[in-house]
Write a protein that holds these residues in place. Structure first.
Motif, short mmCIF file in Angstrom:
data_model
loop_
_atom_site.label_atom_id
_atom_site.label_comp_id
_atom_site.label_asym_id
_atom_site.label_seq_id
_atom_site.Cartn_x
_atom_site.Cartn_y
_atom_site.Cartn_z
N CYS A 135 0.80 -1.22 0.00
CA CYS A 135 0.00 0.00 0.00
C CYS A 135 0.84 1.27 0.00
O CYS A 135 0.30 2.36 -0.27
CB CYS A 135 -0.95 0.02 1.20
SG CYS A 135 -0.17 0.46 2.78
N TYR A 165 -11.32 2.78 -0.84
CA TYR A 165 -10.45 1.90 -0.04
C TYR A 165 -11.26 0.81 0.66
O TYR A 165 -10.93 -0.38 0.61
CB TYR A 165 -9.72 2.77 0.98
CG TYR A 165 -8.79 2.06 1.92
CD1 TYR A 165 -7.65 1.41 1.47
CD2 TYR A 165 -9.03 2.08 3.30
CE1 TYR A 165 -6.78 0.79 2.34
CE2 TYR A 165 -8.16 1.46 4.18
CZ TYR A 165 -7.04 0.82 3.70
OH TYR A 165 -6.18 0.19 4.57
N GLY A 192 -7.25 -1.82 -1.92
CA GLY A 192 -7.90 -0.55 -1.63
C GLY A 192 -7.00 0.63 -1.90
O GLY A 192 -7.45 1.68 -2.38
N ALA A 193 -5.70 0.47 -1.62
CA ALA A 193 -4.76 1.56 -1.89
C ALA A 193 -4.71 1.89 -3.38
O ALA A 193 -4.69 3.06 -3.77
CB ALA A 193 -3.37 1.18 -1.38
N MET A 196 -7.80 3.79 -4.48
CA MET A 196 -7.77 5.21 -4.09
C MET A 196 -7.14 6.08 -5.17
O MET A 196 -7.57 7.20 -5.41
CB MET A 196 -7.01 5.37 -2.77
CG MET A 196 -7.68 4.76 -1.57
SD MET A 196 -6.61 4.74 -0.12
CE MET A 196 -6.82 6.40 0.46
#
Length: 442
Positions: A135, A165, A192-193, A196
């Protein structure tokens, strides 16, 4: 045309709604974690690995990255200056943080042992830690885009990042919890990173753009950036103190602290929305030497944030058991875990005003260009008190002693930061009463 105050309010409401949606989905994530895994040695192992995103996010998304970059982008005039700023900062930042991510993954066994020496599932924690290290670079890119967009008064895409995220985290948990256990949450952090960055890419490319060429030397402005990094790490150090001391408590203690802290942070996040919106204007005011306007902005932000924090904190104290029961008590999260979490939640709430004051005031130091190291020193004093008091209280109060120490340490930091702004001639206290009485437009 909307007045400045009305525009700020609209932007703050939009940001609050979108961030609130992301936070709500974050609670779905936490509820899913609690229901699927409860509070045990496996969840403690994951939460030690969670230190990676939990440290990287304040540094690279809402903390150091924003405190450093928003003033720079706010005073950049025209496309040429913005392009030069991107060329000077983005490649160096990406290169440095790629190296940091690889190094953190390589050192995972030693870092886990240092953070949680009594942890039962060390191997699982190391595995999750290495997955979470993915991440680091996407967080940096997401934080960079968020800072640049907010400085250009674009608040929607940055506010969507939390939602993106948590969509990935919830999806990974729902799809792979049987096959991967708590590792599914670690893979959710990595996915999720990346999401984003994707969520902000169209707006960022349209408003700011990528570097047109690489600089001859990749250099970061250490003198300006280091005080912000140290302050942010010391602020996050409260969590590290908690993890180290709670690792020797019965299994589940780290999880109780984590769940209580997540609930207690909601009022603080909402309270800081107006300060998030007004930060570019605060930076421009201080760059122009307009300390009177800067004081008014700080006073207004403190009054608004304080009203939200105190009101919500009272609700958390009064209805803590019901809130924890509704949000968490299901599946593997039993009555004993709920009772322990509710007790910690009430104690954490004592420190919410201090956390909010620190969150509002730190912005003034880092765009004033004076007293850059003072917030780090104030945070170090508070963290020292937190660590000493927690070590003294844990034998008798267990995780409750850690929560009390957290509240005491951050309150001392808030008081020191208020005193420091007074010495710089930026104290919001003098401006607070007139602004409250007159409802001045800033």
């Amino acid at each position: 045309m909307l007045s400045r105050g009305a525009a700020d309010l609209r932007a703050a409401v939009l940001t609050t709604v979108l961030v609130g949606a992301g936070s709500a989905l974050g609670y779905v994530r936490d509820l899913l974690m609690a229901a699927l895994f409860g509070a045990n040695a496996d969840t403690d192992a994951f939460l030690v690995a969670w230190t990676v995103p939990e440290t990287a996010a304040p540094l690279l998304i809402e903390g150091a990255m924003a405190l450093w970059l928003i003033p720079l982008f706010s005073v950049a005039a025209g496309r040429a200056q913005v392009a030069a700023l991107v060329e000077r900062t983005l490649p160096a930042l990406a290169a440095v943080l790629a190296a940091v991510g690889v190094g953190a993954a390589a050192c995972a066994p030693w870092l886990v042992a240092m953070l949680a020496p009594g942890l039962p599932r060390t191997g699982l924690a190391v595995e999750c830690w290495r997955i979470c290290c993915v991440c680091v670079v996407p967080f940096a890119l997401a934080g960079y885009a968020s800072a640049a967009l907010r400085a250009n008064n674009v608040f929607g895409p940055p506010a969507v990042t939390g939602l993106a995220y948590n969509v990935a985290l919830v999806a990974c948990l729902a799809l792979w919890h049987d096959a991967l256990g708590v590792r599914a949450a670690a893979w959710g952090v990595a996915a999720g990173a990346v999401l984003m960055v994707v969520a902000q890419a169209p707006a960022y490319l349209r408003r700011v753009g990528l570097p047109r060429r690489l600089p001859r030397r990749l250099v970061l402005p250490v003198a300006a950036l280091l005080p912000i990094i140290v302050f942010t790490l010391l602020r996050q150090g409260q969590v590290l103190v908690e993890r180290v001391l709670a690792a020797d408590l019965p299994a589940g203690a780290i999880s109780h602290l984590n769940y209580a802290q997540k609930i207690a942070q909601v009022p603080m996040v909402v309270a800081l929305m107006l300060a998030t919106v007004t930060y570019p204007r605060l930076a421009r005011s201080l760059a122009a030497g307009d300390t009177r306007r800067a004081r008014r902005l700080l006073a207004r932000d403190l009054l608004a944030a304080g009203a939200v924090t105190v009101s919500a904190g009272a609700l958390l104290v009064a209805f803590g058991p019901a809130i924890v029961a509704v949000l968490l008590r299901r599946g593997a999260f039993d009555g004993a875990a709920a009772t322990a979490t509710e007790h910690v939640l009430r104690l954490y709430t004592i420190g919410l005003p201090g956390h909010t004051v620190v969150g509002v005031l730190c912005r003034a130091y880092f765009c004033a260009g004076r007293g850059l190291w003072y917030p780090a020193l104030a945070m170090a004093a508070g963290l020292t008190l937190t660590a000493a008091l927690a070590a003294a209280l844990v034998p008798d109060l267990a995780q409750g002693g850690i929560a009390v120490a957290n509240a005491a340490g951050i309150t001392v930091t808030a008081a020191l930061m208020l005193a420091g702004l007074h010495r710089l001639g930026l104290s919001p206290i003098r401006a607070a009463v007139p602004a409250a009485r007159e409802g001045e437009r800033v």
